[in-house]
Scaffold this motif. Structure first.
Motif, PDB file in Angstrom:
ATOM      1  N   VAL A  15      64.255  32.339  59.775  1.00 26.15           N
ATOM      2  CA  VAL A  15      63.147  32.233  60.717  1.00 26.15           C
ATOM      3  C   VAL A  15      61.915  32.757  60.007  1.00 26.15           C
ATOM      4  O   VAL A  15      61.928  33.850  59.465  1.00 26.15           O
ATOM      5  CB  VAL A  15      63.422  33.065  61.984  1.00 26.15           C
ATOM      6  N   PHE A  16      60.892  31.944  59.989  1.00 27.55           N
ATOM      7  CA  PHE A  16      59.699  32.301  59.231  1.00 27.55           C
ATOM      8  C   PHE A  16      58.688  33.017  60.120  1.00 27.55           C
ATOM      9  O   PHE A  16      58.648  32.832  61.321  1.00 27.55           O
ATOM     10  CB  PHE A  16      59.077  31.046  58.628  1.00 27.55           C
ATOM     11  N   SER A  17      57.837  33.822  59.516  1.00 25.64           N
ATOM     12  CA  SER A  17      56.855  34.583  60.272  1.00 25.64           C
ATOM     13  C   SER A  17      55.855  33.672  60.963  1.00 25.64           C
ATOM     14  O   SER A  17      55.443  32.660  60.434  1.00 25.64           O
ATOM     15  CB  SER A  17      56.104  35.524  59.323  1.00 25.64           C
ATOM     16  N   THR A  85      58.116  26.980  64.012  1.00 27.92           N
ATOM     17  CA  THR A  85      57.355  28.045  63.360  1.00 27.92           C
ATOM     18  C   THR A  85      55.998  27.540  62.892  1.00 27.92           C
ATOM     19  O   THR A  85      54.964  28.188  63.082  1.00 27.92           O
ATOM     20  CB  THR A  85      58.144  28.607  62.165  1.00 27.92           C
ATOM     21  N   THR A  86      56.002  26.374  62.274  1.00 31.96           N
ATOM     22  CA  THR A  86      54.744  25.782  61.805  1.00 31.96           C
ATOM     23  C   THR A  86      53.816  25.482  62.977  1.00 31.96           C
ATOM     24  O   THR A  86      52.618  25.796  62.942  1.00 31.96           O
ATOM     25  CB  THR A  86      55.023  24.486  61.022  1.00 31.96           C
ATOM     26  N   LYS A 109      59.495  38.745  68.000  1.00 31.30           N
ATOM     27  CA  LYS A 109      59.123  39.778  67.035  1.00 31.30           C
ATOM     28  C   LYS A 109      57.920  39.362  66.202  1.00 31.30           C
ATOM     29  O   LYS A 109      57.042  40.181  65.904  1.00 31.30           O
ATOM     30  CB  LYS A 109      60.306  40.082  66.111  1.00 31.30           C
ATOM     31  N   THR A 110      57.840  38.084  65.846  1.00 28.69           N
ATOM     32  CA  THR A 110      56.756  37.625  64.981  1.00 28.69           C
ATOM     33  C   THR A 110      55.487  37.288  65.737  1.00 28.69           C
ATOM     34  O   THR A 110      54.514  36.825  65.150  1.00 28.69           O
ATOM     35  CB  THR A 110      57.208  36.399  64.165  1.00 28.69           C
ATOM     36  N   GLY A 111      55.488  37.475  67.058  1.00 24.71           N
ATOM     37  CA  GLY A 111      54.266  37.304  67.827  1.00 24.71           C
ATOM     38  C   GLY A 111      53.993  35.900  68.316  1.00 24.71           C
ATOM     39  O   GLY A 111      52.882  35.603  68.747  1.00 24.71           O
ATOM     40  N   GLN A 422      68.115  41.488  55.221  1.00 25.00           N
ATOM     41  CA  GLN A 422      67.149  40.494  54.770  1.00 25.00           C
ATOM     42  C   GLN A 422      65.935  40.487  55.682  1.00 25.00           C
ATOM     43  O   GLN A 422      66.042  40.583  56.895  1.00 25.00           O
ATOM     44  CB  GLN A 422      67.786  39.091  54.750  1.00 25.00           C
ATOM     45  N   GLN A 423      64.783  40.333  55.085  1.00 24.44           N
ATOM     46  CA  GLN A 423      63.527  40.308  55.844  1.00 24.44           C
ATOM     47  C   GLN A 423      63.329  38.912  56.458  1.00 24.44           C
ATOM     48  O   GLN A 423      63.510  37.909  55.793  1.00 24.44           O
ATOM     49  CB  GLN A 423      62.342  40.622  54.952  1.00 24.44           C
ATOM     50  N   GLN A 424      62.999  38.879  57.751  1.00 21.51           N
ATOM     51  CA  GLN A 424      62.781  37.602  58.439  1.00 21.51           C
ATOM     52  C   GLN A 424      61.303  37.269  58.486  1.00 21.51           C
ATOM     53  O   GLN A 424      60.467  38.144  58.476  1.00 21.51           O
ATOM     54  CB  GLN A 424      63.351  37.685  59.863  1.00 21.51           C
TER      55      GLN A 424
END
Length: 424
Positions: A15-17, A85-86, A109-111, A422-424
């Protein structure tokens, strides 16, 4: 993920920021007598989730109420995480969108998701607690529960009759005894249960009141060494011993519905839609298929199940947030939630609406377990765990091949924890 009538949605992949744009409810979102007139709300729904009639009826009522239009855009499950995400990072994201229940925490979490606390207090008082859990992250309501599905027992009525069995079991012990009877009195395989049907294992863990992860300081780590997780695995092992299925394969390798279609298997644990796979392979088996809720340790409480499903969310970057909430009030109303349950055979977000499932045998079998079900850990860090090779599957096969649960947990602990870090 491809959906066949009813599908459990397990999240895998990265999952990308999300860099949310706007989100203050400003722009052209003006409430009032004619505040929404001429506006168009963009809603992303996944392929197979919402029937055409549901969309049509909802759009008509939405327009009558708000004088705004709704534009449904159907998305495919394959690649949806990166596509969404995009979209959420762009200037004009979809205003409302369907999101897998176990995906929700990562996007919160990523807003990327708007806070829906006000909506929850207004219309969510009767939402089934277990179904709403995935919509909450860090104590805040970031989505709304929409529809769900879980596993049931699909059984061959002829095989059970040949074994002299009448009725269906109400407890785990009765279920095991019935399968043993099939093995003793017929030539059929009592149950087809591959060693890596890990979503069923997740259900057993939930039934034990356990979690697959635990907090260690400020990070999450494996909890497979928990005695309750071990107890769940021992239950799985007991039933799997009645099966000829491979210990190192999952329910899709081969498709368990196709195995069941041959007519020489007493039962399997799967989604209701998997009956369709069996019927496609052998149309004659259709009349022999029955369904019942997976029995738990006691007759008054079904077995724990993994609840797959979808939530509805509002983009934090949407300039039409108030209009989006008006849409959700309608879409999640008893009228349209009930209609969706009836048309798609999915579990609605309120127990009071389960009457809409009457006449749909697999849905009726699934519904009783919804209140005691759960999901994989609702943390953003979980996404990487499900990537192949899934360490939970490795753990299960190790136990089935003779290792103790403690030994198997130790075997996969390093890989499990590496993925959680791992960082998401």
């Amino acid at each position: 993920m491809k959906r066949k009538l009813i599908s459990a949605i397990g999240v895998a992949g990265m999952v990308f920021s999300v860099a949310a744009c706007g989100g203050d409810g400003g722009g052209d979102d003006k409430a009032g007598a004619d505040g929404y007139a001429g506006q168009t709300l963009t809603v992303w729904v996944m392929d197979g989730s919402s029937p055409d009639q549901w969309q049509k009826d909802l759009a008509t009522e939405f327009e009558a109420k708000t004088e705004a239009k709704v534009k449904f855009e159907v998305q495919q499950w394959n690649g949806i995480q990166q596509r969404l995400t995009t979209a959420l990072s762009e200037e004009n994201p979809p205003d409302v969108f369907e999101i897998g229940n176990t995906q929700t925490p990562a996007y919160a979490k990523t807003g990327g998701l708007a806070d829906l606390a006000g909506l929850k207090s207004e219309i969510g008082g009767e939402w089934t607690e277990s179904l709403n859990e995935s919509s909450v992250y860090d104590g805040k309501q970031y989505a709304a529960p929409w529809y769900f599905a879980n596993r049931v027992v699909l059984y061959n009525k002829k095989v059970w009759a040949d074994a002299g069995l009448k009725g269906t079991p109400k407890t785990r012990d009765e279920f095991y005894d019935a399968l043993k009877t099939i093995g003793d009195k017929t030539d059929a395989e009592p149950i087809y249960l591959p060693g890596q049907n890990w979503y069923h294992f997740v259900g057993l863990v939930i039934g034990e009141g356990a979690e697959l992860v635990k907090k260690d300081g400020d990070k999450y780590v494996s909890n497979l060494d928990d005695p309750k997780v071990a107890a769940a695995m021992e239950t799985y092992k007991k039933f799997q011993a009645l099966s000829k299925a491979p210990k190192d394969k999952d329910e899709a390798t081969p498709q368990q519905g196709e195995v069941f279609a041959k007519g020489d298997v007493g039962a399997f644990i799967g989604m209701g839609w998997e009956a369709g796979i069996a019927i496609e392979a052998n149309p004659k088996i259709e009349k022999q298929i029955g369904y019942f809720t997976i029995p738990g340790a006691a007759a008054d409480k079904p077995e724990g199940v993994f609840l797959g499903g979808s939530n509805l969310a509002v983009a934090a970057g949407s300039q039409k947030q108030e209009l989006a909430k008006e849409f959700l009030k309608l879409a999640l109303s008893d009228k349209f939630e009930g209609q969706l349950a009836k048309l798609n055979g999915v579990i609605p977000n309120k127990e009071s609406l389960q009457s809409n499932l009457e006449g749909n045998a697999p849905a009726e079998a699934a519904a009783p377990a919804a209140a005691v079900g759960g999901t994989t850990p609702l943390i953003p860090e979980w996404a990487a765990v499900e990537n192949a090779p899934n360490p939970i599957k490795t753990y299960m096969t190790a136990v089935l091949n003779g290792k103790s649960p403690a030994e198997a947990a130790e075997q996969v602990e390093g890989e499990f924890n590496k993925r959680l870090a791992q960082q998401q």
